[in-house]
Write a protein that holds these residues in place. Structure first.
Motif, PDB file in Angstrom:
ATOM      1  N   GLN A  39      -9.754  -1.893  -4.176  1.00 10.93           N
ATOM      2  CA  GLN A  39     -10.392  -0.721  -3.588  1.00 10.93           C
ATOM      3  C   GLN A  39     -11.216  -1.106  -2.363  1.00 10.93           C
ATOM      4  OE1 GLN A  39      -8.489   1.751  -5.026  1.00 10.93           O
ATOM      5  NE2 GLN A  39     -10.383   2.890  -4.718  1.00 10.93           N
ATOM      6  N   SER A  40     -11.925  -2.228  -2.461  1.00 11.12           N
ATOM      7  CA  SER A  40     -12.714  -2.688  -1.314  1.00 11.12           C
ATOM      8  C   SER A  40     -11.812  -2.978  -0.116  1.00 11.12           C
ATOM      9  CB  SER A  40     -13.514  -3.929  -1.702  1.00 11.12           C
ATOM     10  OG  SER A  40     -14.191  -4.458  -0.585  1.00 11.12           O
ATOM     11  N   LEU A  41     -10.712  -3.668  -0.384  1.00  8.08           N
ATOM     12  CA  LEU A  41      -9.765  -3.963   0.688  1.00  8.08           C
ATOM     13  C   LEU A  41      -9.168  -2.678   1.248  1.00  8.08           C
ATOM     14  CD1 LEU A  41      -8.190  -6.033   2.350  1.00  8.08           C
ATOM     15  CD2 LEU A  41      -6.543  -6.184   0.474  1.00  8.08           C
ATOM     16  N   TRP A  42      -8.868  -1.710   0.323  1.00  8.09           N
ATOM     17  CA  TRP A  42      -8.291  -0.443   0.764  1.00  8.09           C
ATOM     18  C   TRP A  42      -9.242   0.315   1.681  1.00  8.09           C
ATOM     19  CZ3 TRP A  42      -9.661   4.715   0.055  1.00  8.09           C
ATOM     20  CH2 TRP A  42      -8.678   5.663   0.404  1.00  8.09           C
ATOM     21  N   ARG A  43     -10.548   0.307   1.327  1.00 13.11           N
ATOM     22  CA  ARG A  43     -11.517   1.001   2.166  1.00 13.11           C
ATOM     23  C   ARG A  43     -11.620   0.357   3.548  1.00 13.11           C
ATOM     24  NH1 ARG A  43     -14.239   1.516  -2.865  1.00 13.11           N
ATOM     25  NH2 ARG A  43     -15.312  -0.461  -2.534  1.00 13.11           N
ATOM     26  N   GLN A  44     -11.611  -0.967   3.566  1.00 13.64           N
ATOM     27  CA  GLN A  44     -11.698  -1.648   4.858  1.00 13.64           C
ATOM     28  C   GLN A  44     -10.471  -1.345   5.716  1.00 13.64           C
ATOM     29  OE1 GLN A  44     -12.691  -5.835   4.594  1.00 13.64           O
ATOM     30  NE2 GLN A  44     -13.944  -5.493   2.761  1.00 13.64           N
ATOM     31  N   MET A  45      -9.313  -1.412   5.097  1.00 14.76           N
ATOM     32  CA  MET A  45      -8.089  -1.164   5.860  1.00 14.76           C
ATOM     33  C   MET A  45      -7.999   0.308   6.261  1.00 14.76           C
ATOM     34  SD  MET A  45      -5.310  -3.522   3.839  1.00 14.76           S
ATOM     35  CE  MET A  45      -4.089  -3.277   5.116  1.00 14.76           C
ATOM     36  N   LYS A  46      -8.430   1.189   5.352  1.00 13.71           N
ATOM     37  CA  LYS A  46      -8.405   2.611   5.676  1.00 13.71           C
ATOM     38  C   LYS A  46      -9.320   2.903   6.859  1.00 13.71           C
ATOM     39  CE  LYS A  46      -9.983   7.066   3.906  1.00 13.71           C
ATOM     40  NZ  LYS A  46     -10.676   7.763   2.807  1.00 13.71           N
ATOM     41  N   ASN A  47     -10.529   2.333   6.832  1.00 14.95           N
ATOM     42  CA  ASN A  47     -11.451   2.550   7.950  1.00 14.95           C
ATOM     43  C   ASN A  47     -10.888   2.000   9.246  1.00 14.95           C
ATOM     44  OD1 ASN A  47     -13.265   3.792   6.210  1.00 14.95           O
ATOM     45  ND2 ASN A  47     -14.411   1.906   5.808  1.00 14.95           N
ATOM     46  N   PRO A  76       1.144   2.750  -2.669  1.00 10.82           N
ATOM     47  CA  PRO A  76       0.998   2.572  -4.133  1.00 10.82           C
ATOM     48  C   PRO A  76       0.619   3.870  -4.856  1.00 10.82           C
ATOM     49  CG  PRO A  76      -0.038   0.763  -2.948  1.00 10.82           C
ATOM     50  CD  PRO A  76       0.322   1.777  -1.915  1.00 10.82           C
ATOM     51  N   GLU A  77      -0.279   4.641  -4.254  1.00  7.68           N
ATOM     52  CA  GLU A  77      -0.655   5.916  -4.888  1.00  7.68           C
ATOM     53  C   GLU A  77       0.519   6.878  -4.914  1.00  7.68           C
ATOM     54  OE1 GLU A  77      -5.010   7.284  -4.144  1.00  7.68           O
ATOM     55  OE2 GLU A  77      -4.337   6.320  -2.284  1.00  7.68           O
ATOM     56  N   LEU A  78       1.294   6.886  -3.824  1.00  8.32           N
ATOM     57  CA  LEU A  78       2.450   7.782  -3.766  1.00  8.32           C
ATOM     58  C   LEU A  78       3.520   7.363  -4.763  1.00  8.32           C
ATOM     59  CD1 LEU A  78       2.709   8.203   0.113  1.00  8.32           C
ATOM     60  CD2 LEU A  78       1.881   9.891  -1.535  1.00  8.32           C
ATOM     61  N   ASP A  79       3.709   6.065  -4.921  1.00 11.43           N
ATOM     62  CA  ASP A  79       4.701   5.589  -5.895  1.00 11.43           C
ATOM     63  C   ASP A  79       4.298   5.950  -7.326  1.00 11.43           C
ATOM     64  OD1 ASP A  79       6.204   4.571  -3.863  1.00 11.43           O
ATOM     65  OD2 ASP A  79       5.491   2.508  -4.075  1.00 11.43           O
ATOM     66  N   ALA A  80       2.984   5.982  -7.550  1.00 12.64           N
ATOM     67  CA  ALA A  80       2.511   6.296  -8.902  1.00 12.64           C
ATOM     68  C   ALA A  80       2.586   7.785  -9.211  1.00 12.64           C
ATOM     69  CB  ALA A  80       1.066   5.814  -9.076  1.00 12.64           C
ATOM     70  N   GLN A 114       1.373  -5.859   3.615  1.00 12.40           N
ATOM     71  CA  GLN A 114       2.165  -6.446   2.548  1.00 12.40           C
ATOM     72  C   GLN A 114       1.298  -7.091   1.466  1.00 12.40           C
ATOM     73  OE1 GLN A 114       5.336  -5.808   2.236  1.00 12.40           O
ATOM     74  NE2 GLN A 114       5.088  -4.600   4.128  1.00 12.40           N
ATOM     75  N   PRO A 115       0.341  -7.981   1.811  1.00 10.19           N
ATOM     76  CA  PRO A 115      -0.509  -8.527   0.736  1.00 10.19           C
ATOM     77  C   PRO A 115      -1.352  -7.435   0.047  1.00 10.19           C
ATOM     78  CG  PRO A 115      -1.319  -9.202   2.888  1.00 10.19           C
ATOM     79  CD  PRO A 115       0.031  -8.615   3.112  1.00 10.19           C
ATOM     80  N   TYR A 116      -1.788  -6.448   0.824  1.00 10.37           N
ATOM     81  CA  TYR A 116      -2.557  -5.366   0.192  1.00 10.37           C
ATOM     82  C   TYR A 116      -1.694  -4.601  -0.807  1.00 10.37           C
ATOM     83  CZ  TYR A 116      -4.180  -0.658  -0.622  1.00 10.37           C
ATOM     84  OH  TYR A 116      -4.507   0.499  -1.238  1.00 10.37           O
ATOM     85  N   LEU A 117      -0.468  -4.291  -0.426  1.00 10.29           N
ATOM     86  CA  LEU A 117       0.405  -3.534  -1.332  1.00 10.29           C
ATOM     87  C   LEU A 117       0.674  -4.320  -2.603  1.00 10.29           C
ATOM     88  CD1 LEU A 117       2.949  -1.977   1.212  1.00 10.29           C
ATOM     89  CD2 LEU A 117       1.016  -0.863   0.075  1.00 10.29           C
ATOM     90  N   ARG A 118       0.864  -5.670  -2.481  1.00 15.72           N
ATOM     91  CA  ARG A 118       1.079  -6.479  -3.684  1.00 15.72           C
ATOM     92  C   ARG A 118      -0.173  -6.474  -4.556  1.00 15.72           C
ATOM     93  NH1 ARG A 118       3.452 -10.162   0.025  1.00 15.72           N
ATOM     94  NH2 ARG A 118       1.713 -11.635  -0.246  1.00 15.72           N
ATOM     95  N   LEU A 119      -1.350  -6.556  -3.916  1.00 10.98           N
ATOM     96  CA  LEU A 119      -2.598  -6.547  -4.669  1.00 10.98           C
ATOM     97  C   LEU A 119      -2.789  -5.192  -5.371  1.00 10.98           C
ATOM     98  CD1 LEU A 119      -5.280  -7.832  -5.468  1.00 10.98           C
ATOM     99  CD2 LEU A 119      -6.247  -7.029  -3.285  1.00 10.98           C
ATOM    100  N   GLN A 120      -2.498  -4.118  -4.673  1.00 11.92           N
ATOM    101  CA  GLN A 120      -2.673  -2.792  -5.266  1.00 11.92           C
ATOM    102  C   GLN A 120      -1.706  -2.573  -6.434  1.00 11.92           C
ATOM    103  OE1 GLN A 120      -5.086  -0.665  -4.442  1.00 11.92           O
ATOM    104  NE2 GLN A 120      -4.428   0.773  -6.006  1.00 11.92           N
ATOM    105  N   VAL A 158     -10.123  -6.894 -10.338  1.00  9.30           N
ATOM    106  CA  VAL A 158      -8.930  -6.729  -9.491  1.00  9.30           C
ATOM    107  C   VAL A 158      -8.932  -5.334  -8.857  1.00  9.30           C
ATOM    108  CG1 VAL A 158      -6.408  -6.681  -9.473  1.00  9.30           C
ATOM    109  CG2 VAL A 158      -7.617  -8.376 -10.869  1.00  9.30           C
ATOM    110  N   HIS A 159      -9.314  -4.328  -9.666  1.00  8.70           N
ATOM    111  CA  HIS A 159      -9.345  -2.959  -9.141  1.00  8.70           C
ATOM    112  C   HIS A 159     -10.376  -2.829  -8.026  1.00  8.70           C
ATOM    113  CE1 HIS A 159      -9.242   1.401  -9.049  1.00  8.70           C
ATOM    114  NE2 HIS A 159     -10.556   1.415  -9.226  1.00  8.70           N
ATOM    115  N   GLN A 160     -11.561  -3.384  -8.254  1.00 13.76           N
ATOM    116  CA  GLN A 160     -12.613  -3.287  -7.249  1.00 13.76           C
ATOM    117  C   GLN A 160     -12.228  -4.038  -5.975  1.00 13.76           C
ATOM    118  OE1 GLN A 160     -15.183  -1.362  -7.312  1.00 13.76           O
ATOM    119  NE2 GLN A 160     -14.856  -0.658  -9.431  1.00 13.76           N
ATOM    120  N   THR A 161     -11.584  -5.188  -6.144  1.00 10.89           N
ATOM    121  CA  THR A 161     -11.135  -5.952  -4.967  1.00 10.89           C
ATOM    122  C   THR A 161     -10.120  -5.150  -4.175  1.00 10.89           C
ATOM    123  OG1 THR A 161     -11.493  -8.035  -6.155  1.00 10.89           O
ATOM    124  CG2 THR A 161     -10.076  -8.099  -4.205  1.00 10.89           C
TER     125      THR A 161
END
Length: 815
Positions: free
Chosen positions: A180-188, A231-235, A145-151, A175-178
């Motif tokens: 993306q960094s969070l996305w990579r960590q969560m994705k991994n 977020p990518e799918l919504d876009a 949830q916080p990641y989706l709001r940030l994205q 904001v974008h880099q933050t």
């Protein structure tokens, strides 16, 4: 002396003169005065009202001016008060300095407000990032949830930046880099949890299975990765643009990793499977992966995708709603990287480049046709990896050059082959005109070229192949055929001069390929090749591929003519240039035309010309062979004594020996033409030959000599001898049909003086008989009776004068 009246008195006088023109008008003088008084009162009332209105308006204007003056004085007082206060606040000496100082303070306050907002936004971003990192290890779902709001915040800032004229680039990037960094960590983290299931699933083995708890865990892992990608799918729009690379679903991107490692193992480095000349290895391997795992994804992934996207705007986008399309989309990036790596290595090796593009087009066609892949582009269709290589990476020009060089090289090999000029009697139907080996091989080459560019999705690329290669080869072969005809005409002209100077035998020996049957065969090769390729072009014009290409060309040409495309059809190709190469009807609205109109028309003209020259060649040889027969002058001296077979019309005479040359010439000529030509051109040429023979025999034999009964029968036998030879190869009755006029002349020449002639009367249609003397008398009586007599005899072509001339050639005429 007349008294000059004032204007007012003059108008009064005119009025009275108009109203009182006769003595009778004086009776209405009182009514006239009454009307005048009423008009005067009305005018005075109007004048009074106008004066009152003017007075009121002047008062209102004075009141408004007084109010404006008071407002101006009040404004000056307020302005002086503001200036005084501004001087006190800013401690300035003049009001202008005070205003500038005041604006500077306002700007400082605004900057402070923006900075405060930046700090608040940065704090908010850091809070969301911290919250997500704190939760995703213990509760991945809570971290989403916080990641989706940030994205979403990062996406919103990026979309709003252009409207703000590119403001705050560092903030947007942070904001974008933050995110993306969070996305990579969560994705991994999510991918790591998901990959733990692979051992139990036996992925990517041959027997991948899911059951019970394992299937539930696998489904949860898929859903979690899709949530992370939300977020990518919504876009995403509901329609992927053809020039865009489609988005890969995150679960499939993760599952493709072991397949990609296997792909790299086989097709990178120095392994035997990694060969530049065998791109089909890695392309077929990719198709094999599809065949191997498509069923698994259809069973287990398809229900998840359907439930996930059927209520979204992506419900009609195949790469998200269909498991097969999604799997192909996930495989394409590794294939794309390999393709881009190979193309740069084979670009300078023409044979490898041609083979590579051909295999890549086959791969694209396989995905479209066999697997129904559209890249998420819907009706626009997937352009394919070939399009990316040729257009996006700009390799089309190099590939076109390679294919053109190959085509020209293969064409030259065809022409240089010693057997290219030989007539092929096996490749077409026995009743068709026979082309040369060169024409058949050139057609095969052009069909191969068509197969090369048929799968291309780009209209511009297809048009370049059509004009720069296909029509270019057609033009080269047409020029070769035309030059062959020109060479023949030049050499035969030289031969004619040689015949005149050196004698026929010596001249003919010097040019054996131009005289007789060899010359006819040379012309037949040109005719057969031109007709064969002309017919092929007409057939191609009805092919669906060329019909669609023609329709799109017409649409673009009409748009270019209207100025919508700058007068261009595609790229730097103008409407006029394309029309010159394809069809003069390009851009017109007449509904006709085809892509090969101009080229087919050129071949048709060449065919007609070759047929004409071939006919002239045949005619000249036949005319020369008849010269000996034309010198026979014993037609009136022939007698029936000692020959009982002459008593009947069904005699069996030998053909005159002077006609042997003609018969011996007709037999091989007609045998050859019957073997290499279709019925239509064969009969056209034969008809001209028969007309030549008829003209020669009519002018040089029938109209020159007189005939006894025996001579007439011998002449008829000679004519029938020619007919027998012709009918043997062309068809029964064809020779007589071409010499109908002479045949009718023979009927009159052979009429017997001591017998009756069977006729059909023209009035009653009944059979009857006439003596020869009656026939002769009616023919010479008048034109009318002569025509009636010819009709009764069934003679349709002879005129009255020609019939009389024939009768005059009889030795018994006038007796």
């Amino acid at each position: 002396m007349a008294v000059e009246l004032s204007p007012r008195a003059a108008r009064a006088e005119d009025y009275l003169n108009d109203q009182l023109q006769t003595a009778a008008d004086l009776a209405g003088l009182e009514s006239l005065l009454e009307n005048v008084r009423k008009q005067q009162e009305l005018l005075e009332q109007q004048l009074s009202a106008s004066r009152q209105n003017l007075t009121e308006r002047i008062k209102a204007s004075e009141t408004h001016a007084s109010a404006l003056l008071k407002q101006a004085q009040a404004f000056k007082g307020q302005q002086a008060n503001v200036d005084r206060r501004l001087l006190i606040v800013t401690q300035s000496e003049t009001s202008d300095d005070a205003i500038e100082q005041f604006h500077a303070d306002i700007r400082s306050l605004q900057h402070l407000e923006v900075a405060t907002s930046y700090v608040e936004l940065l704090v908010h971003v850091e809070r969301l990032s911290t919250e997500a990192r704190r939760n995703f290890k213990s509760s991945p779902q809570a971290a989403l949830q916080p990641y989706l709001r940030l994205q979403k915040l990062a996406i919103t800032l990026k979309e709003a930046q252009p409207a703000a004229e590119g403001a705050a680039p560092h903030l947007v990037d942070h904001v974008h880099q933050t995110a993306q960094s969070l996305w990579r960590q969560m994705k991994n983290a999510f991918a790591g949890q998901f990959e733990k299931l692979w051992t139990e699933m036996k992925w990517p083995g041959k027997n991948v299975t899911l059951a019970g708890k394992l299937e539930l865990q696998w489904t949860e892992g898929i859903q979690r990765l899709l949530d992370l990608q939300e977020p990518e799918l919504d876009a995403q729009s509901d329609h992927v643009q053809p020039h865009e690379e489609p988005l890969v679903l995150l679960p499939l991107e993760v599952m493709i990793k072991p397949l990609e490692l296997r792909f790299q193992y086989h097709f990178a480095g120095d392994r035997p499977t990694n060969k530049l000349d065998k791109p089909e290895y890695f392309l077929s391997h990719t198709v094999g992966l599809l065949s191997q795992y498509d069923e698994f994804f259809a069973i287990y992934l398809q229900p998840i995708l359907r439930d996930r996207f059927r209520q979204s705007n992506l419900a009609m986008t195949s790469i998200f709603i269909d498991s097969t399309a999604a799997f192909i989309t996930a495989l394409l990036p590794m294939v794309r990287r390999k393709v881009f790596g190979v193309i740069s290595q084979v670009a300078r090796q023409p044979q490898l480049l041609s083979h590579f593009i051909h295999e890549l087009m086959s791969f694209d066609m396989n995905l479209r046709a066999e697997w129904g892949y559209d890249g998420g582009c819907g009706v626009d269709g997937w352009k394919g990896l070939t399009w990316e290589v040729l257009v996006k990476k700009d390799w089309f020009g190099r590939w076109l050059e390679v294919e053109k060089n190959f085509a020209l090289s293969r064409y030259q090999n065809i022409i240089d082959n010693p057997e290219s000029g030989q007539i092929d009697n096996e490749s077409v139907e026995s009743s068709a005109t026979k082309p040369t080996n060169a024409a058949i091989r050139v057609n095969d080459l052009l069909e191969t070229i068509t197969d090369r560019y048929r799968p291309l999705p780009s209209f511009s690329q297809k048009l370049h192949f059509l004009i720069d290669i296909q029509i270019a080869v057609f033009d080269l072969f047409h020029a070769r055929l035309a030059s062959s005809l020109e060479a023949y005409l030049t050499l035969t002209s030289t031969l004619t001069s040689s015949l005149a100077r050196a004698g026929s035998r010596a001249a003919e020996a010097s040019q054996p390929d131009l005289h007789g049957l060899a010359g006819l065969e040379r012309l037949a090769r040109v005719y057969g090749s031109a007709e064969y390729l002309e017919k092929k072009m007409r057939d191609w014009s009805d092919d669906v591929f060329f019909l669609e290409l023609w329709e799109e060309l017409q649409d673009r040409a009409r748009a270019g003519a209207e100025g919508k495309r700058g007068g261009k059809v595609s790229g730097n190709m103008s409407v006029a240039h394309v029309a010159d190469k394809t069809s003069s009807t390009v851009g017109s609205d007449d509904g006709g035309g085809a892509l090969f109109d101009e080229t087919a028309g050129a071949y048709r003209r060449l065919r007609v010309r070759a047929e004409g020259i071939m006919t002239d060649h045949f005619v000249q040889n036949v005319r020369d062979s008849l010269k000996a027969y034309g010198r026979v002058n014993a037609w009136s001296a022939l007698s029936e004594e000692g020959n009982e077979s002459l008593e009947s019309d069904n005699f069996n005479l030998a053909i005159s020996s002077e006609l042997d040359n003609t018969v011996q010439l007709l037999q091989p000529y007609l045998a050859f033409l019957a073997r290499v030509l279709a019925q239509a051109p064969l009969r056209r040429i034969t008809r001209q030959i028969m007309l030549t023979v008829q003209t020669y025999l009519w002018d040089h034999i029938l109209m020159r000599y007189t005939f006894s009964s025996t001579g007439a029968k011998q002449f008829k036998r000679d004519v029938h001898g020619i007919w027998e030879v012709v009918d043997q190869y062309v068809g029964v009755g064809q020779a007589e049909m071409g010499m109908k006029r002479l045949a009718e002349g023979l009927v009159l020449l052979l009429l017997q003086t001591d017998t009756t002639v069977d006729v059909e009367t023209s009035t009653e249609g009944k059979e009857g008989s006439l003596k020869f003397e009656a026939v002769e008398e009616r023919l010479f009586r008048s034109n009318e009776t002569g025509r009636e007599m010819l009709v009764e005899l069934g003679l349709e072509l002879l005129s009255e004068s020609e019939a009389r001339s024939v009768l005059e050639r009889r030795v018994d005429f006038g007796r």
